[in-house]
Design a protein around this motif. Sequence first.
Motif, PDB file in Angstrom:
ATOM      1  N   LEU A  71       6.832   9.291  -2.957  1.00 57.21           N
ATOM      2  CA  LEU A  71       6.026   8.369  -3.753  1.00 57.21           C
ATOM      3  C   LEU A  71       5.141   7.550  -2.830  1.00 57.21           C
ATOM      4  N   LEU A  72       3.853   7.510  -3.144  1.00 55.61           N
ATOM      5  CA  LEU A  72       2.906   6.614  -2.487  1.00 55.61           C
ATOM      6  C   LEU A  72       2.344   5.698  -3.566  1.00 55.61           C
ATOM      7  N   GLU A  73       2.503   4.397  -3.381  1.00 56.09           N
ATOM      8  CA  GLU A  73       2.058   3.450  -4.399  1.00 56.09           C
ATOM      9  C   GLU A  73       1.319   2.302  -3.743  1.00 56.09           C
ATOM     10  N   ILE A  74       0.148   1.984  -4.275  1.00 53.02           N
ATOM     11  CA  ILE A  74      -0.652   0.859  -3.797  1.00 53.02           C
ATOM     12  C   ILE A  74      -0.798  -0.114  -4.963  1.00 53.02           C
ATOM     13  N   ARG A  75      -0.332  -1.343  -4.783  1.00 50.97           N
ATOM     14  CA  ARG A  75      -0.366  -2.352  -5.847  1.00 50.97           C
ATOM     15  C   ARG A  75      -1.134  -3.571  -5.368  1.00 50.97           C
ATOM     16  N   ASP A  76      -1.882  -4.198  -6.282  1.00 44.70           N
ATOM     17  CA  ASP A  76      -2.556  -5.446  -5.956  1.00 44.70           C
ATOM     18  C   ASP A  76      -2.440  -6.402  -7.137  1.00 44.70           C
ATOM     19  N   SER A  77      -2.605  -7.682  -6.849  1.00 40.92           N
ATOM     20  CA  SER A  77      -2.443  -8.719  -7.869  1.00 40.92           C
ATOM     21  C   SER A  77      -3.764  -9.091  -8.521  1.00 40.92           C
ATOM     22  N   GLY A  78      -4.728  -8.179  -8.480  1.00 37.74           N
ATOM     23  CA  GLY A  78      -6.075  -8.483  -8.950  1.00 37.74           C
ATOM     24  C   GLY A  78      -6.285  -8.333 -10.447  1.00 37.74           C
ATOM     25  N   ASN A  94       3.362  -5.182 -14.851  1.00 45.84           N
ATOM     26  CA  ASN A  94       3.885  -6.465 -14.342  1.00 45.84           C
ATOM     27  C   ASN A  94       2.778  -7.311 -13.721  1.00 45.84           C
ATOM     28  N   ASP A  95       1.632  -7.394 -14.429  1.00 49.34           N
ATOM     29  CA  ASP A  95       0.479  -8.196 -13.979  1.00 49.34           C
ATOM     30  C   ASP A  95      -0.073  -7.713 -12.645  1.00 49.34           C
ATOM     31  N   GLU A  96       0.142  -6.459 -12.316  1.00 46.81           N
ATOM     32  CA  GLU A  96      -0.410  -5.876 -11.097  1.00 46.81           C
ATOM     33  C   GLU A  96      -1.122  -4.561 -11.433  1.00 46.81           C
ATOM     34  N   THR A  97      -2.122  -4.248 -10.630  1.00 44.10           N
ATOM     35  CA  THR A  97      -2.798  -2.955 -10.735  1.00 44.10           C
ATOM     36  C   THR A  97      -2.155  -1.999  -9.741  1.00 44.10           C
ATOM     37  N   PHE A  98      -1.883  -0.776 -10.196  1.00 45.95           N
ATOM     38  CA  PHE A  98      -1.250   0.169  -9.281  1.00 45.95           C
ATOM     39  C   PHE A  98      -1.996   1.494  -9.264  1.00 45.95           C
ATOM     40  N   THR A 153       0.244  -4.534  -1.746  1.00 51.27           N
ATOM     41  CA  THR A 153       1.479  -3.932  -1.232  1.00 51.27           C
ATOM     42  C   THR A 153       1.356  -2.416  -1.288  1.00 51.27           C
ATOM     43  N   VAL A 154       1.625  -1.758  -0.180  1.00 45.70           N
ATOM     44  CA  VAL A 154       1.648  -0.302  -0.119  1.00 45.70           C
ATOM     45  C   VAL A 154       3.099   0.120   0.110  1.00 45.70           C
ATOM     46  N   ARG A 155       3.557   1.074  -0.705  1.00 45.86           N
ATOM     47  CA  ARG A 155       4.954   1.510  -0.603  1.00 45.86           C
ATOM     48  C   ARG A 155       5.026   3.024  -0.475  1.00 45.86           C
ATOM     49  N   LEU A 156       5.775   3.477   0.506  1.00 44.97           N
ATOM     50  CA  LEU A 156       6.117   4.888   0.678  1.00 44.97           C
ATOM     51  C   LEU A 156       7.617   5.015   0.472  1.00 44.97           C
ATOM     52  N   ALA A 157       8.024   5.906  -0.443  1.00 44.79           N
ATOM     53  CA  ALA A 157       9.450   6.034  -0.735  1.00 44.79           C
ATOM     54  C   ALA A 157       9.787   7.474  -1.083  1.00 44.79           C
ATOM     55  N   ALA A 213      -4.792   6.477  -0.026  1.00 44.74           N
ATOM     56  CA  ALA A 213      -4.398   5.102   0.280  1.00 44.74           C
ATOM     57  C   ALA A 213      -5.583   4.288   0.778  1.00 44.74           C
ATOM     58  N   GLN A 214      -6.399   4.910   1.618  1.00 42.68           N
ATOM     59  CA  GLN A 214      -7.582   4.244   2.168  1.00 42.68           C
ATOM     60  C   GLN A 214      -8.524   3.796   1.049  1.00 42.68           C
ATOM     61  N   GLU A 215      -8.792   4.708   0.101  1.00 46.47           N
ATOM     62  CA  GLU A 215      -9.693   4.395  -1.004  1.00 46.47           C
ATOM     63  C   GLU A 215      -9.105   3.298  -1.893  1.00 46.47           C
ATOM     64  N   ALA A 216      -7.797   3.394  -2.181  1.00 52.12           N
ATOM     65  CA  ALA A 216      -7.159   2.403  -3.043  1.00 52.12           C
ATOM     66  C   ALA A 216      -7.158   1.018  -2.389  1.00 52.12           C
ATOM     67  N   ILE A 217      -6.890   0.967  -1.089  1.00 51.17           N
ATOM     68  CA  ILE A 217      -6.899  -0.310  -0.365  1.00 51.17           C
ATOM     69  C   ILE A 217      -8.299  -0.900  -0.352  1.00 51.17           C
ATOM     70  N   ASN A 218      -9.294  -0.060  -0.077  1.00 53.77           N
ATOM     71  CA  ASN A 218     -10.677  -0.540  -0.054  1.00 53.77           C
ATOM     72  C   ASN A 218     -11.085  -1.098  -1.414  1.00 53.77           C
ATOM     73  N   ASN A 219     -10.714  -0.386  -2.487  1.00 50.50           N
ATOM     74  CA  ASN A 219     -11.042  -0.858  -3.834  1.00 50.50           C
ATOM     75  C   ASN A 219     -10.370  -2.196  -4.124  1.00 50.50           C
ATOM     76  N   ALA A 220      -9.099  -2.315  -3.714  1.00 49.75           N
ATOM     77  CA  ALA A 220      -8.369  -3.557  -3.970  1.00 49.75           C
ATOM     78  C   ALA A 220      -9.020  -4.743  -3.268  1.00 49.75           C
ATOM     79  N   ILE A 221      -9.466  -4.522  -2.026  1.00 45.18           N
ATOM     80  CA  ILE A 221     -10.078  -5.605  -1.260  1.00 45.18           C
ATOM     81  C   ILE A 221     -11.453  -5.963  -1.805  1.00 45.18           C
ATOM     82  N   ARG A 222     -12.231  -4.940  -2.171  1.00 44.55           N
ATOM     83  CA  ARG A 222     -13.612  -5.181  -2.582  1.00 44.55           C
ATOM     84  C   ARG A 222     -13.736  -5.697  -4.011  1.00 44.55           C
ATOM     85  N   HIS A 223     -12.866  -5.209  -4.899  1.00 39.79           N
ATOM     86  CA  HIS A 223     -13.119  -5.440  -6.323  1.00 39.79           C
ATOM     87  C   HIS A 223     -12.023  -6.187  -7.071  1.00 39.79           C
ATOM     88  N   SER A 224     -10.790  -6.233  -6.545  1.00 38.54           N
ATOM     89  CA  SER A 224      -9.689  -6.733  -7.367  1.00 38.54           C
ATOM     90  C   SER A 224      -9.668  -8.255  -7.520  1.00 38.54           C
TER      91      SER A 224
END
Length: 409
Positions: A348-355, A389-393, A337-341, A320-331
Amino acid sequence: MLEDASAALFGQYLTISRLLAGQLDFHSAIRAVAKEINLIIPNDHMDVCIITPGSTYHTAYESGFETDWGKMSAALIANSPIRDLLTGKVDQMLTADASTDPAFNFPGAFSKPIFDYGLRSRLHVALKVHGEVIGALSCSSLQADFYTAADLARARSIADLLAPYFFALRAAEQAKRSAIIEAEARAREEGLRLGALRLTEALEAERQRIGMDLHDQTLADLTRFAKRLERLSLMPSISGETLEPLFRSLQHSMQDLRQIIEEARPSVLQLFGLADAIENHLERSVKDSGMSIDHQLLDETDGATDRLGHSVRVALFRIAQEAINNAIRHSQGDRITVRLACSNGKLLLEIRDSGIGIGKVARRPGSGLENMATRARLISAGFNYGRENDETFVRVCMPLPDQAQEDHA
């Protein structure tokens, strides 16, 4: 049985043997001999079912038309209308009308194709090799009271021809499946070995990065403080205004050191759990970026992550840390949005961004994506990423431990 055959029948049996030669699977073998068998035993539908070695299942291979028997990859012998034959209680079965014969219509019997296709008159003989039942040959007619004892005898002779060949095909398929399973196991083992090697290399690189940060940042700050203190020690008096810049710089240095420690050891994870640790990192990372990014963590696990072992929680946090960092730096996106379900016994752990998506550089060997995939493999979790859906996950899915399982880490 073959010694009782007429010359004409014997020739047809030889033709069946010749047609079987070179057939490498059950479907092609059935198709090759279906026409010749129909000349000996007229039928509207024929099938051969083969028992899976060491199991209570069998598979049907059909000729004439396809029914639900042949559409199932494997079916329970206990539910077969000819279970008595497959379990060795009888060697043959003959009925004038299977739709009314109780032997074919017991509770739980999968007799639906009999009624769907009007398979009334039926004969069945066991396929045997060295006295072991390996399956059955079945012929059906839409006409009631069609087959006779003579047809049953011919079916017995045909079964004696088919049984050894089908036994060999079954053994070949079993050997093929065993080889595939072994190859997959070796591939997984090699993948884990390579994954562990890459992760070790990544950890070594991380250790070197921390060492350089400590050397270039913290040690440099401490050296500068020491020199300032040395100069101050030579002064006859020291005012508050003189100490204030030194105090402010010391605070900055402590904050930098705290950041280095936090990246090396996720203490929030240990103290408060996975969801809080991810949310803390998400909020801090967005704040430190100085960008306007909407962000949220959705925890729908009802505390199920608390049952995960420590090493699993750390691996999920790092992903999650790596995915969040990538989303902030590059997306270049404005929403994360981070979802645990939990669903069907899986986490399920899912990290989505609108980048803008994941670039080619991110896919290179040794990249953050590869490190995330490696961490997932090492905890036996599925990992994938993409656009939806126009998001990266980035998505991780893994089985949850049983409720009673304790964390011994």
